[in-house]
Design a protein around this motif. Structure first.
Motif, PDB file in Angstrom:
ATOM      1  N   CYS A  11     -17.957   3.020  15.546  1.00 57.41           N
ATOM      2  CA  CYS A  11     -17.384   3.844  16.051  1.00 57.41           C
ATOM      3  C   CYS A  11     -19.061   4.677  17.293  1.00 57.41           C
ATOM      4  N   HIS A  13     -19.360   8.807  18.031  1.00 54.18           N
ATOM      5  CA  HIS A  13     -19.257   9.582  17.852  1.00 54.18           C
ATOM      6  C   HIS A  13     -20.892  11.065  18.478  1.00 54.18           C
ATOM      7  N   SER A  15     -22.309  13.271  17.945  1.00 57.22           N
ATOM      8  CA  SER A  15     -23.595  14.364  17.265  1.00 57.22           C
ATOM      9  C   SER A  15     -24.207  13.999  16.589  1.00 57.22           C
ATOM     10  N   LEU A  17     -24.118  12.853  13.145  1.00 54.24           N
ATOM     11  CA  LEU A  17     -23.804  13.141  11.532  1.00 54.24           C
ATOM     12  C   LEU A  17     -24.279  14.241  10.807  1.00 54.24           C
ATOM     13  N   ARG A  21     -18.444  16.606  12.696  1.00 60.43           N
ATOM     14  CA  ARG A  21     -17.414  15.909  12.325  1.00 60.43           C
ATOM     15  C   ARG A  21     -16.152  15.927  13.415  1.00 60.43           C
ATOM     16  N   MET A  44     -16.896   2.747  10.851  1.00 63.44           N
ATOM     17  CA  MET A  44     -15.809   2.874  10.601  1.00 63.44           C
ATOM     18  C   MET A  44     -14.739   3.473   9.338  1.00 63.44           C
ATOM     19  N   ASP A  49     -14.861  10.713  10.423  1.00 64.12           N
ATOM     20  CA  ASP A  49     -16.324  10.332  10.839  1.00 64.12           C
ATOM     21  C   ASP A  49     -17.311  10.988   9.386  1.00 64.12           C
TER      22      ASP A  49
END
Length: 213
Positions: A11, A13, A15, A17, A21, A44, A49
């Motif tokens: 994934c 994403h 941000s 992390l 999330r 994933m 997330d």
């Protein structure tokens, strides 16, 4: 299903992390006034997330950057990073770092009801909400019974009753709980996006007018 791909399910994403999330990390980062964001390439898993981290890169969120502008910058960064991951994976060098729950936060999907602006917050909070909801769904308020979406603003230091128009010289300056915001780009109900000067040419807005009354 997550275990079917030989290298796992990956994934991109939007941000750093474990912060933000969830479904709307780009909007929420800007709405919350973050000055730094970034991309995480992650494996994933069954959580939201919560998978192991492969790569992370940060990006600066400037004072007047909208969610749309942040999205475009992140899209370019994410494209670069997924290519980097593919090279690492092809060489068997992709590492994985488990996420910590410490410092985690959630970025829920934007509800259109959240976009209503009553100017009861500080100017900084209002400005962050306007740019964090721009271009979609667009923070909005009502003036003379018509809905107006705010697409861009700048911080100003005027004072007055929240929602009151303080000036129309360099934009539509509106008083907040503390300070003021000056709207520079907007979208009137039933119209396209425009700058404040174009809007004022076709609409009567004057000092002392009040939003949401």
């Amino acid at each position: 299903i997550l275990d079917i791909p030989p290298h796992g399910s990956i994934c991109i994403h939007a941000s750093l992390l474990p912060a933000l999330r969830g479904a709307a990390p780009i909007n929420r980062a800007v709405m919350e006034g973050h000055t730094e964001g970034g991309i995480t390439i992650m494996y994933m898993d069954a959580g939201i997330d919560t998978g192991d981290i492969i790569l992370q890169r940060s990006i600066t969120i400037t004072e007047n950057m909208t969610a749309g502008q942040y999205h475009d910058a992140m899209a370019a960064l994410g494209g670069q990073m997924i290519l980097e991951y593919l090279l690492l994976a092809s060489e068997g060098k992709a590492t994985r770092t488990p996420q910590r729950d410490e410092g985690s936060s959630y970025a829920p999907k934007i509800d259109k009801k959240e976009a209503y602006e009553d100017f009861s917050r500080t100017a900084k909070q209002t400005h962050d909400r306007i740019r964090g909801l721009s271009p979609y769904p667009g923070a909005y308020a009502f003036l003379k019974g018509k809905r107006i979406k705010f697409l861009a603003s700048v911080l100003t230091n005027g004072t007055g009753e929240p929602g009151t128009v303080l000036s129309t010289e360099n934009g539509i300056e509106i008083a907040c709980k503390e300070g003021s915001v000056t709207i520079t780009h907007l979208q009137p109900e039933g119209k396209g996006k425009m700058d404040y000067a174009s809007f004022l040419r076709g609409n009567s807005v004057k000092k002392g007018d009040i939003f949401n009354v």
